[in-house]
Motif scaffolding. Structure first.
Motif, mmCIF file in Angstrom:
data_model
loop_
_atom_site.group_PDB
_atom_site.id
_atom_site.type_symbol
_atom_site.label_atom_id
_atom_site.label_comp_id
_atom_site.label_asym_id
_atom_site.label_seq_id
_atom_site.Cartn_x
_atom_site.Cartn_y
_atom_site.Cartn_z
ATOM 1 N N THR A 37 10.117 50.522 69.632
ATOM 2 C CA THR A 37 10.653 49.209 69.978
ATOM 3 C C THR A 37 10.359 48.212 68.848
ATOM 4 N N PRO A 38 10.995 47.035 68.864
ATOM 5 C CA PRO A 38 10.650 46.025 67.853
ATOM 6 C C PRO A 38 9.178 45.654 67.857
ATOM 7 N N SER A 39 8.575 45.552 69.047
ATOM 8 C CA SER A 39 7.155 45.225 69.104
ATOM 9 C C SER A 39 6.309 46.359 68.549
ATOM 10 N N GLY A 40 6.757 47.608 68.753
ATOM 11 C CA GLY A 40 6.038 48.739 68.182
ATOM 12 C C GLY A 40 6.098 48.731 66.668
ATOM 13 N N ALA A 41 7.284 48.457 66.116
ATOM 14 C CA ALA A 41 7.418 48.387 64.660
ATOM 15 C C ALA A 41 6.609 47.228 64.090
ATOM 16 N N ALA A 42 6.490 46.139 64.845
ATOM 17 C CA ALA A 42 5.724 44.985 64.368
ATOM 18 C C ALA A 42 4.257 45.334 64.157
ATOM 19 N N TRP A 43 3.773 46.370 64.840
ATOM 20 C CA TRP A 43 2.382 46.782 64.659
ATOM 21 C C TRP A 43 2.124 47.307 63.253
ATOM 22 N N LEU A 44 3.162 47.675 62.528
ATOM 23 C CA LEU A 44 2.973 48.062 61.137
ATOM 24 C C LEU A 44 2.489 46.878 60.303
ATOM 25 N N LEU A 45 2.859 45.688 60.707
ATOM 26 C CA LEU A 45 2.343 44.485 60.050
ATOM 27 C C LEU A 45 1.040 44.030 60.679
ATOM 28 N N THR A 46 0.981 44.022 62.010
ATOM 29 C CA THR A 46 -0.203 43.529 62.708
ATOM 30 C C THR A 46 -1.434 44.354 62.371
ATOM 31 N N ALA A 47 -1.294 45.686 62.366
ATOM 32 C CA ALA A 47 -2.433 46.559 62.074
ATOM 33 C C ALA A 47 -2.958 46.312 60.668
ATOM 34 N N PHE A 48 -2.047 46.148 59.722
ATOM 35 C CA PHE A 48 -2.450 45.865 58.336
ATOM 36 C C PHE A 48 -3.174 44.531 58.250
ATOM 37 N N LEU A 49 -2.645 43.521 58.925
ATOM 38 C CA LEU A 49 -3.241 42.186 58.893
ATOM 39 C C LEU A 49 -4.639 42.199 59.501
ATOM 40 N N LEU A 50 -4.794 42.814 60.661
ATOM 41 C CA LEU A 50 -6.096 42.853 61.317
ATOM 42 C C LEU A 50 -7.113 43.606 60.473
ATOM 43 N N SER A 51 -6.716 44.754 59.954
ATOM 44 C CA SER A 51 -7.626 45.558 59.145
ATOM 45 C C SER A 51 -8.066 44.807 57.895
ATOM 46 N N ALA A 52 -7.107 44.182 57.203
ATOM 47 C CA ALA A 52 -7.439 43.456 55.978
ATOM 48 C C ALA A 52 -8.373 42.286 56.259
ATOM 49 N N SER A 53 -8.109 41.565 57.340
ATOM 50 C CA SER A 53 -8.927 40.391 57.651
ATOM 51 C C SER A 53 -10.348 40.782 58.027
ATOM 52 N N ILE A 54 -10.505 41.887 58.743
ATOM 53 C CA ILE A 54 -11.831 42.329 59.157
ATOM 54 C C ILE A 54 -12.599 42.940 57.985
ATOM 55 N N ALA A 55 -11.904 43.758 57.178
ATOM 56 C CA ALA A 55 -12.586 44.477 56.102
ATOM 57 C C ALA A 55 -12.944 43.581 54.928
ATOM 58 N N THR A 56 -12.155 42.553 54.667
ATOM 59 C CA THR A 56 -12.347 41.770 53.449
ATOM 60 C C THR A 56 -13.722 41.123 53.353
#
Length: 452
Positions: A37-56
């Motif tokens: 779904t569109p919301s499922g595909a959006a997780w390709l951005l959300t997952a990257f954003l969350l990971s980068a913000s936490i790891a940085t």
């Protein structure tokens, strides 16, 4: 030697910026290929954003303790492995897992700024800051523009394979050209408890922002509001003199230069990332053009960044990065005002985008310089990382708020409202920039500020 070091850092920055931007135009393609779904595909951005913000911020602290060169290589390795994982994925969860691994590369940009402070002479640093910021902007624009031709000539998997290759290549000059870090003179331990608390509340905050205004978005925000004070208390109990050093030294964040610059970065991110969402939508809605034309229309952002480089060098040399920050914010704010008034023809919008790119490029090259030059050398990694997180949080807020305004309102007036809102955010950023102490700290001086 300094040119070799700068070249290695630029290639590392290019790898991250391309990886960050290539996937955005292809979300619809991944949605069809993976049957989601569109919301499922959006997780390709959300997952990257969350990971980068936490790891940085965590990697920033690890870099200060174990060496920035070593942690930069870790981040580049994660980017390459994560991109390869996503390229080979045939199911959405596996591709999202790859994006989470790629997010570890979010530390690349702040680490490159911190390494400039460590390995380049003071007179070469202002130019290096500008060059790295420009590479970040141009790489992002290049990723957005080339995504279409890559999809046409190759396949969607190459949107991950190309960044995986660039990340792997970037490890070579980093490993060979950057000097190894000197061993720490005093034993230091990592505050893993503080890191866990920070990761929890920051991840929940960004998750809530990304889901706004969908049902259920308040609960992660409420939980984040509960956990954040616990993290703050844990950092206040730890001091650099104690055996368990804090993950983030709060007294460093309270330095006037750092405090004002981080506040300006938050508001600057609000306007910058939001505009990258709203302006393409405006172009499509107004002129009914293809995605390829939209990508080309955003190219003046990178052009403006390139054109501002000589001005930045002269301005910084004469008046310091504080003046560059204020000038860049003012230019970007005026570009939003002009876009709110003149948006009836494509050339008008392109001129506004050009001015926006110049202003944002000038401002963001200054914020990194201000932060890393204002803090002790042993805290440059984590301080630059915190500044990057401020930009990410601001960008998430700007995107969420702008999207909500466009959803709740329709017609031409909705775009005007959003652009004026971003201009107001940049006005606030300008006020923060003026609060940066003058003259700013020089590269050769040690921090003499005290928390105010």
């Amino acid at each position: 030697m300094k040119h070799a070091v700068l070249g290695g850092l630029c290639l590392a920055t290019a790898a991250y910026s391309v990886l960050q931007s290539l996937v955005v135009p292809a979300l619809g393609v991944f949605q069809r290929e993976l049957g989601t779904t569109p919301s499922g595909a959006a997780w390709l951005l959300t997952a990257f954003l969350l990971s980068a913000s936490i790891a940085t911020p965590v990697l920033g602290r690890l870099a200060d303790v174990y060496g920035k060169r070593r942690i930069l290589l870790v981040a580049l390795t994660a980017m390459s492995i994560g991109a390869l994982t996503s390229a080979l994925a045939t199911h959405l969860p596996v591709m999202i897992a790859g994006r989470v691994i790629q997010g570890i590369g979010g530390a690349v940009f702040p680490l490159c700024f911190a390494l400039v402070r460590d390995h380049l002479p003071p007179e070469a640093r202002p130019r290096a800051f500008v060059v790295i910021s420009t590479v970040m902007s141009v790489g992002g624009a290049a990723g957005t523009i080339t995504a279409g031709p890559i999809l046409t000539l190759l396949s969607s998997r190459w949107l991950f394979l190309i960044p995986a290759l660039i990340s792997a290549l970037a490890m070579i000059p980093v490993a060979l050209l950057l000097p190894r870090a000197k061993p720490a003179t005093t034993p230091t331990t990592i505050d893993w408890y503080g890191a866990a608390l920070l990761s929890t509340w920051l991840g929940l905050l960004l998750f809530a922002i990304s889901r706004f205004p969908e049902p259920g978005w308040p609960w992660p925000l409420t939980t984040a509001a509960i956990v954040a004070p616990l993290w703050w208390r844990s950092q206040r109990r730890s001091t650099p003199a104690n055996p368990r050093s804090p993950l983030i030294d709060l007294s460093t964040l309270a330095l006037p230069t750092v405090r004002a610059t981080n506040a300006a970065t938050l508001l600057l991110g609000f306007g910058m990332f939001g505009s990258w969402m709203v302006i393409p939508l405006l172009i499509v809605d107004r002129f009914a053009v293809s995605p390829t034309v939209v990508g080309l229309a955003m190219l003046p952002t990178a052009v403006g960044n390139l054109l501002i480089m000589p001005i930045h060098r002269r301005l910084t040399a004469r008046q310091g990065p504080r003046a560059a920050l204020a000038t860049g914010i003012a230019a970007a704010g005026l570009s939003y005002l002009s876009l709110a008034v003149w948006q009836h023809t494509l050339p008008q919008i392109l001129l506004g985008i050009l001015a926006m790119g110049a202003g944002i490029g000038l401002a963001f090259s200054a914020v990194g310089a201000l932060v890393v030059e204002a803090v002790p050398a042993e805290q440059t990694g984590v301080s630059a990382a915190v500044n990057t997180v401020m930009r990410t949080v601001g960008g998430s807020l700007g995107t969420a708020v702008g999207g909500s305004v466009l959803t709740w309102s329709t017609g031409e007036s909705s775009y005007v409202t959003v652009l004026l809102l971003y201009a107001a955010a940049l006005a606030g950023a300008l006020i923060c920039a003026i609060q940066v102490p003058r003259p700013a700290l020089t590269a050769t001086s040690s921090p003499a500020e005290s928390p105010a």
